[in-house]
Scaffold this motif. Structure first.
Motif, PDB file in Angstrom:
ATOM      1  N   TYR A 161      15.786  32.940 143.513  1.00  0.00           N
ATOM      2  CA  TYR A 161      14.286  32.949 144.558  1.00  0.00           C
ATOM      3  C   TYR A 161      14.222  34.965 144.074  1.00  0.00           C
ATOM      4  CZ  TYR A 161      15.597  28.949 147.035  1.00  0.00           C
ATOM      5  OH  TYR A 161      16.014  27.481 147.832  1.00  0.00           O
ATOM      6  N   HIS A 162      12.528  35.123 145.227  1.00  0.00           N
ATOM      7  CA  HIS A 162      12.488  36.038 145.303  1.00  0.00           C
ATOM      8  C   HIS A 162      12.971  36.914 146.467  1.00  0.00           C
ATOM      9  CE1 HIS A 162      10.213  40.217 145.055  1.00  0.00           C
ATOM     10  NE2 HIS A 162       9.281  39.518 145.819  1.00  0.00           N
ATOM     11  N   SER A 164      10.558  28.215 151.927  1.00  0.00           N
ATOM     12  CA  SER A 164       9.388  28.702 152.262  1.00  0.00           C
ATOM     13  C   SER A 164       9.744  30.362 151.281  1.00  0.00           C
ATOM     14  CB  SER A 164       9.736  29.487 153.815  1.00  0.00           C
ATOM     15  OG  SER A 164      11.433  30.097 153.892  1.00  0.00           O
ATOM     16  N   ILE A 165      10.718  30.420 150.941  1.00  0.00           N
ATOM     17  CA  ILE A 165      10.541  31.240 149.476  1.00  0.00           C
ATOM     18  C   ILE A 165      10.205  31.123 148.717  1.00  0.00           C
ATOM     19  CG2 ILE A 165      12.283  33.632 148.961  1.00  0.00           C
ATOM     20  CD1 ILE A 165      13.796  33.110 151.144  1.00  0.00           C
ATOM     21  N   VAL A 179      12.246  37.840 135.609  1.00  0.00           N
ATOM     22  CA  VAL A 179      10.993  38.821 136.468  1.00  0.00           C
ATOM     23  C   VAL A 179      12.176  39.483 137.690  1.00  0.00           C
ATOM     24  CG1 VAL A 179       9.666  38.340 137.427  1.00  0.00           C
ATOM     25  CG2 VAL A 179       9.626  37.638 134.800  1.00  0.00           C
ATOM     26  N   GLU A 180      12.723  38.556 138.420  1.00  0.00           N
ATOM     27  CA  GLU A 180      13.587  38.977 139.472  1.00  0.00           C
ATOM     28  C   GLU A 180      14.329  40.292 139.277  1.00  0.00           C
ATOM     29  OE1 GLU A 180      14.330  39.515 143.275  1.00  0.00           O
ATOM     30  OE2 GLU A 180      13.006  38.389 142.270  1.00  0.00           O
ATOM     31  N   LEU A 181      15.229  39.963 138.379  1.00  0.00           N
ATOM     32  CA  LEU A 181      15.789  41.091 137.837  1.00  0.00           C
ATOM     33  C   LEU A 181      14.856  42.826 137.368  1.00  0.00           C
ATOM     34  CD1 LEU A 181      18.578  42.200 137.059  1.00  0.00           C
ATOM     35  CD2 LEU A 181      18.338  41.373 135.121  1.00  0.00           C
ATOM     36  N   VAL A 224      20.847  30.623 139.295  1.00  0.00           N
ATOM     37  CA  VAL A 224      21.393  32.180 139.345  1.00  0.00           C
ATOM     38  C   VAL A 224      19.847  32.422 140.211  1.00  0.00           C
ATOM     39  CG1 VAL A 224      20.594  33.963 138.272  1.00  0.00           C
ATOM     40  CG2 VAL A 224      21.172  32.119 136.654  1.00  0.00           C
ATOM     41  N   HIS A 225      21.314  33.434 141.193  1.00  0.00           N
ATOM     42  CA  HIS A 225      20.676  34.245 142.392  1.00  0.00           C
ATOM     43  C   HIS A 225      20.731  35.988 141.862  1.00  0.00           C
ATOM     44  CE1 HIS A 225      19.541  34.921 146.757  1.00  0.00           C
ATOM     45  NE2 HIS A 225      20.341  36.233 146.158  1.00  0.00           N
TER      46      HIS A 225
END
Length: 451
Positions: free
Chosen positions: A221-222, A238-239, A246-248, A350-351
């Motif tokens: 999730y971003h 919604s997220i 890429v989020e990291l 993964v989060h």
């Protein structure tokens, strides 16, 4: 006379006694002791023919020779001691396969975590509270921003190069399970765990592999605010979800217009352990739009992918792909030390953040007992970037892999195996699992003679 500076013939060394002593350390160490008593010692004519001189040509080894000698007119009783030290073990075990019914082990055991927490509590008693360093105070670590850009570009370079290498290097994927194989034909091993595997006696049904089979798309999730409230179960749709790497990189400082992130310019004010307020930034001037430190690369569409023409271009492309793979993994490992990454102990979810989300979408073994909630724990690098180990083919142009000689073959990550078959040099860190030093028998009869 120093025996370590002399070269002796092989006939003299052949009657020496050899002793192997293993030392309990992370690096593979062996000590070889040679003892020679009451015999004539003949010096070698040519340089480099001694045992020490021949062993020094082996890569990744350091040799130290200690000697004691007693010289007489005709007889020289000597004893030699060689310490062999290897930075990379000769052979290593394959990564363990965990079934869906098993929980992933913690990177650090719970007992050690509790012991470390008690020690921190004892040291903090009676001392003033120290200021929280970034990124825990809401600010980004300035020294990690260039690394985040390098990891982002290395990932794009890896994807673009893999698309080109797949045009020239054959890769097969099983139609029933998630196993893949790099080579002209699929391997004959009965290791399929997919549906109806019993009817096929564990044999795979090979199809053509795609990029997602080699480089797994691990998504997360971003988060607009990485210190904000945890994602609830009602917000799971919604997220947006983007690749975890890429989020990291975004949380570490990479600015993407399509995925905005909150950048604080003052540290947060901590009220309690779980509550904080943002500092007043009205006194600060308005932030000016800054250009990225490095130009961000973009992925090549599948329709514009052009395969390399000659062998030199293929080998150069394989080297660049291997460098991008190592750069991405090493950079992501450094980012994970600063920015926490969580993984579910039961499924591959993964989060990127200090605490995992609350979405109840875990479908692993016995998820009904947990009401679909994830069992968050600290992630390791292989959780963020799965290596996908495949069987290593010693000779692509030679005979195919044989089912009876399975114990003699090695394994390597799929990206590394593709680059090696395309002409890249084998990195030293992967030689242990690839079993490069293991001799492969020619047939089954020769394999039965191996002790």
């Amino acid at each position: 006379m120093d025996c370590s500076s002399c070269n002796y013939s092989f006939s003299t060394i052949s009657s020496c006694s050899v002793k192997w002593i293993e030392f309990p350390s992370k690096l593979e160490s062996r000590r070889i002791s040679f003892q020679k008593k009451s015999e004539f010692v003949k010096p070698c004519v040519g340089p480099g023919l001694s045992l020490l001189g021949s062993l020094q040509h082996i890569s990744n080894f350091d040799f130290k020779a200690g000697s004691k000698s007693m010289i007489s007119s005709w007889k020289i009783p000597c004893s030699y001691s060689f310490a062999v030290r290897c930075d990379h073990p000769q052979n290593a075990d394959f990564p363990r396969y965990y079934s869906k019914k098993e929980k992933k082990p913690f990177p650090v055991p719970i007992v050690e975590l509790r012991r470390a927490a008690r020690e921190r509590m004892k040291k903090s008693q009676g001392q003033p509270r120290k200021p929280v360093p970034p990124p825990k105070n809401g600010l980004t670590v300035k020294s990690m921003i260039p690394i985040a850009y390098n990891v982002f570009n290395a990932r794009i370079t890896l994807i673009n190069n893999l698309k080109k290498l797949l045009k020239v290097v054959p890769v097969h994927a099983c139609g029933f399970c998630n196993e893949i194989h790099v080579g002209p034909v699929g391997h004959p091993f009965k290791s399929c765990r997919g549906p109806n595997a019993n009817f096929r006696k564990g044999l795979h049904e090979w199809t053509k592999a795609i990029l997602e089979d080699i480089f797994l798309p691990v998504e997360a999730y971003h988060l607009y605010d990485r210190l904000g409230k945890r994602i609830s179960h009602q917000e799971r749709y919604s997220i947006p979800r983007i690749p975890a790497v890429v989020e990291l990189c975004i949380q570490a400082g990479v600015d993407l217009p399509e995925y905005p992130a909150k950048r604080r310019r003052k540290p947060i004010i901590r009220i309690s352990k779980s509550e904080f307020i943002d500092a007043d930034e009205s006194e600060l001037p308005d932030p000016e739009p800054e250009e990225p430190l490095k130009p961000l690369l973009t992925e090549i569409p599948d329709s514009d992918v052009v395969a390399p023409s000659d062998k030199e271009d293929i080998a150069w492309l394989a080297d660049q792909t291997l460098q991008a793979w190592e750069q991405m993994r090493q950079g992501a490992k450094r980012l994970m030390k600063m920015y926490p990454v969580r993984v579910c102990g039961y499924c591959p979810e993964v989060h990127i953040g200090g605490s995992g989300h609350k979405a109840q979408n875990c479908g692993a073994f016995k998820h009904q007992q947990r009401n679909g909630q994830h069992g968050w724990q600290r992630a390791v690098l292989d959780d963020l970037i799965p290596p996908r180990y495949v069987w290593h083919i010693p000779d692509v142009n030679g005979p195919p892999l044989q089912r009876e000689l399975r114990n003699f073959y090695g394994q390597a990550p799929a990206v590394v195996e593709i680059c090696i078959q395309a002409g890249a040099a084998i990195p030293d860190k992967y030689k242990s699992t690839m079993r490069m030093d293991v001799g492969i028998p020619l047939d089954i009869k020769e394999a039965e003679m191996v002790v």
